[in-house]
Design a protein around this motif. Structure first.
Motif, PDB file in Angstrom:
ATOM      1  N   THR A 190      48.823  49.624   4.336  1.00 36.78           N
ATOM      2  CA  THR A 190      47.405  49.615   4.007  1.00 36.78           C
ATOM      3  C   THR A 190      46.769  50.945   3.945  1.00 36.78           C
ATOM      4  OG1 THR A 190      47.431  47.618   5.188  1.00 36.78           O
ATOM      5  CG2 THR A 190      45.224  48.668   5.046  1.00 36.78           C
ATOM      6  N   ASP A 191      45.870  51.181   2.867  1.00 39.56           N
ATOM      7  CA  ASP A 191      45.231  52.375   2.791  1.00 39.56           C
ATOM      8  C   ASP A 191      43.818  52.255   2.574  1.00 39.56           C
ATOM      9  OD1 ASP A 191      44.358  55.195   2.338  1.00 39.56           O
ATOM     10  OD2 ASP A 191      45.012  55.046   0.137  1.00 39.56           O
ATOM     11  N   THR A 192      43.052  52.515   3.635  1.00 36.32           N
ATOM     12  CA  THR A 192      41.555  52.443   3.602  1.00 36.32           C
ATOM     13  C   THR A 192      40.778  54.042   3.355  1.00 36.32           C
ATOM     14  OG1 THR A 192      41.239  52.647   6.244  1.00 36.32           O
ATOM     15  CG2 THR A 192      41.856  50.561   5.461  1.00 36.32           C
ATOM     16  N   ASP A 193      41.567  54.932   3.419  1.00 34.61           N
ATOM     17  CA  ASP A 193      41.222  56.230   3.346  1.00 34.61           C
ATOM     18  C   ASP A 193      40.586  56.883   4.475  1.00 34.61           C
ATOM     19  OD1 ASP A 193      41.824  56.944   0.891  1.00 34.61           O
ATOM     20  OD2 ASP A 193      40.039  57.188  -0.095  1.00 34.61           O
ATOM     21  N   ASN A 194      41.157  56.202   5.615  1.00 31.52           N
ATOM     22  CA  ASN A 194      40.775  56.919   7.140  1.00 31.52           C
ATOM     23  C   ASN A 194      42.243  57.036   7.753  1.00 31.52           C
ATOM     24  OD1 ASN A 194      40.186  57.242   9.741  1.00 31.52           O
ATOM     25  ND2 ASN A 194      38.209  56.298   9.507  1.00 31.52           N
ATOM     26  N   ASN A 195      42.693  57.960   7.769  1.00 30.51           N
ATOM     27  CA  ASN A 195      43.934  58.491   8.370  1.00 30.51           C
ATOM     28  C   ASN A 195      44.033  57.847   9.704  1.00 30.51           C
ATOM     29  OD1 ASN A 195      44.120  61.803   7.062  1.00 30.51           O
ATOM     30  ND2 ASN A 195      44.627  59.775   6.127  1.00 30.51           N
ATOM     31  N   ARG A 196      43.012  57.862  10.625  1.00 35.58           N
ATOM     32  CA  ARG A 196      42.928  57.541  11.963  1.00 35.58           C
ATOM     33  C   ARG A 196      43.446  56.065  12.014  1.00 35.58           C
ATOM     34  NH1 ARG A 196      41.359  59.882  16.857  1.00 35.58           N
ATOM     35  NH2 ARG A 196      42.141  61.668  15.889  1.00 35.58           N
ATOM     36  N   GLN A 197      42.660  55.478  10.953  1.00 32.41           N
ATOM     37  CA  GLN A 197      42.728  53.679  10.932  1.00 32.41           C
ATOM     38  C   GLN A 197      44.040  53.457  10.306  1.00 32.41           C
ATOM     39  OE1 GLN A 197      39.136  51.702   9.785  1.00 32.41           O
ATOM     40  NE2 GLN A 197      40.329  50.309   8.486  1.00 32.41           N
ATOM     41  N   ASP A 198      44.632  54.193   9.151  1.00 28.99           N
ATOM     42  CA  ASP A 198      45.743  53.695   8.654  1.00 28.99           C
ATOM     43  C   ASP A 198      47.324  54.182   9.247  1.00 28.99           C
ATOM     44  OD1 ASP A 198      43.863  52.945   6.688  1.00 28.99           O
ATOM     45  OD2 ASP A 198      44.136  54.778   5.444  1.00 28.99           O
ATOM     46  N   PHE A 199      47.023  55.103   9.828  1.00 27.76           N
ATOM     47  CA  PHE A 199      48.310  55.589  10.803  1.00 27.76           C
ATOM     48  C   PHE A 199      48.266  55.321  12.255  1.00 27.76           C
ATOM     49  CE2 PHE A 199      48.120  57.916   6.582  1.00 27.76           C
ATOM     50  CZ  PHE A 199      49.447  58.169   6.293  1.00 27.76           C
ATOM     51  N   SER A 200      49.461  55.090  12.622  1.00 25.06           N
ATOM     52  CA  SER A 200      49.668  55.120  14.182  1.00 25.06           C
ATOM     53  C   SER A 200      51.319  55.663  14.452  1.00 25.06           C
ATOM     54  CB  SER A 200      49.618  53.717  14.586  1.00 25.06           C
ATOM     55  OG  SER A 200      50.540  52.908  14.002  1.00 25.06           O
ATOM     56  N   LEU A 201      51.122  56.132  15.635  1.00 24.68           N
ATOM     57  CA  LEU A 201      52.755  56.520  16.017  1.00 24.68           C
ATOM     58  C   LEU A 201      53.400  55.495  16.459  1.00 24.68           C
ATOM     59  CD1 LEU A 201      51.339  59.508  18.150  1.00 24.68           C
ATOM     60  CD2 LEU A 201      52.706  59.553  16.004  1.00 24.68           C
ATOM     61  N   GLN A 202      54.502  55.346  15.725  1.00 25.26           N
ATOM     62  CA  GLN A 202      55.642  54.150  15.809  1.00 25.26           C
ATOM     63  C   GLN A 202      56.848  54.666  15.758  1.00 25.26           C
ATOM     64  OE1 GLN A 202      54.631  50.757  13.034  1.00 25.26           O
ATOM     65  NE2 GLN A 202      52.481  51.463  12.556  1.00 25.26           N
ATOM     66  N   LEU A 203      57.820  53.924  15.840  1.00 24.37           N
ATOM     67  CA  LEU A 203      59.241  54.214  15.799  1.00 24.37           C
ATOM     68  C   LEU A 203      59.452  54.686  14.454  1.00 24.37           C
ATOM     69  CD1 LEU A 203      61.982  54.236  17.324  1.00 24.37           C
ATOM     70  CD2 LEU A 203      62.370  52.008  16.510  1.00 24.37           C
TER      71      LEU A 203
END
Length: 197
Positions: free
Chosen positions: A179-192
């Protein structure tokens, strides 16, 4: 292929993106899907994963990934090699995984594994960012790990990795749908870390 700046308007004849600030557009072809600036082998245990999120093959030959320092300065570039044609989502070859010199881990889809070496001793800066640009220099997608890194950032910055995430083998990753909403904080999370998957 139409030179659509997915993070900003249509590229004009000079390759400049028009309407970038006024009307950002989400990436509908290729996204920066996962980034690891460091890993269990330290700062150069890094990778960048691109993913075709469209239903059509995307030729990204000659596209450029620009690496930004925490002060928003381009420190390195990586040019994607000729013949890099990402297949439609859901198919083998939908990913390109660019790997740093100390990369550790297993890449699931190995259709496009592209080694890179950056000039900076740190590699991809933990508090920096990166952008993907087409051959007309229009920005296709971007992610930053600090709000000070303005050029590649979309909305709020993603959470940067640190020494703790090294031991957890984590990376900044989009969700399973990319998913790309053009908000890095919303689109990316720290995962394996899951390159090529």
């Amino acid at each position: 292929m139409l030179a659509m700046g997915m993070a900003g308007g249509v590229a004009n004849a000079a390759g400049e993106s028009e309407g970038t600030e006024a009307a950002p557009l989400v990436s509908s072809t290729v996204v920066i899907n996962e980034v690891s600036t460091r890993g269990v082998n330290g700062l150069l245990d890094e990778f960048i994963e691109l993913r075709n999120v469209s239903n059509q093959p995307q030729d990204v030959s000659g596209y450029v990934i620009r690496i930004y320092s925490p002060s928003n300065v381009v420190t390195d570039t990586i040019v994607l090699p000729a013949g890099t044609i990402l297949q439609p989502k859901g198919n083998a070859g939908q990913y390109a995984v660019l790997v740093g010199q100390n990369f550790s881990g297993t890449i699931v889809d190995q259709t496009y594994v592209i080694p890179f070496t950056l000039t900076g001793a740190e590699g991809i800066p933990t508090a920096g960012g990166l952008s993907l640009q087409n051959m007309a220099s229009a920005k296709i997608d971007g992610v930053a790990f600090s709000n000070a890194v303005v050029t590649p950032r979309e909305g709020q910055a993603a959470i940067p990795e640190n020494a703790v995430t090294d031991q957890l083998n984590a990376a900044n990753t989009r969700n399973i749908l990319s998913t790309d909403t053009d908000n890095n904080r919303q689109d990316f999370s720290l995962q394996l870390r899951t390159p090529g998957l």
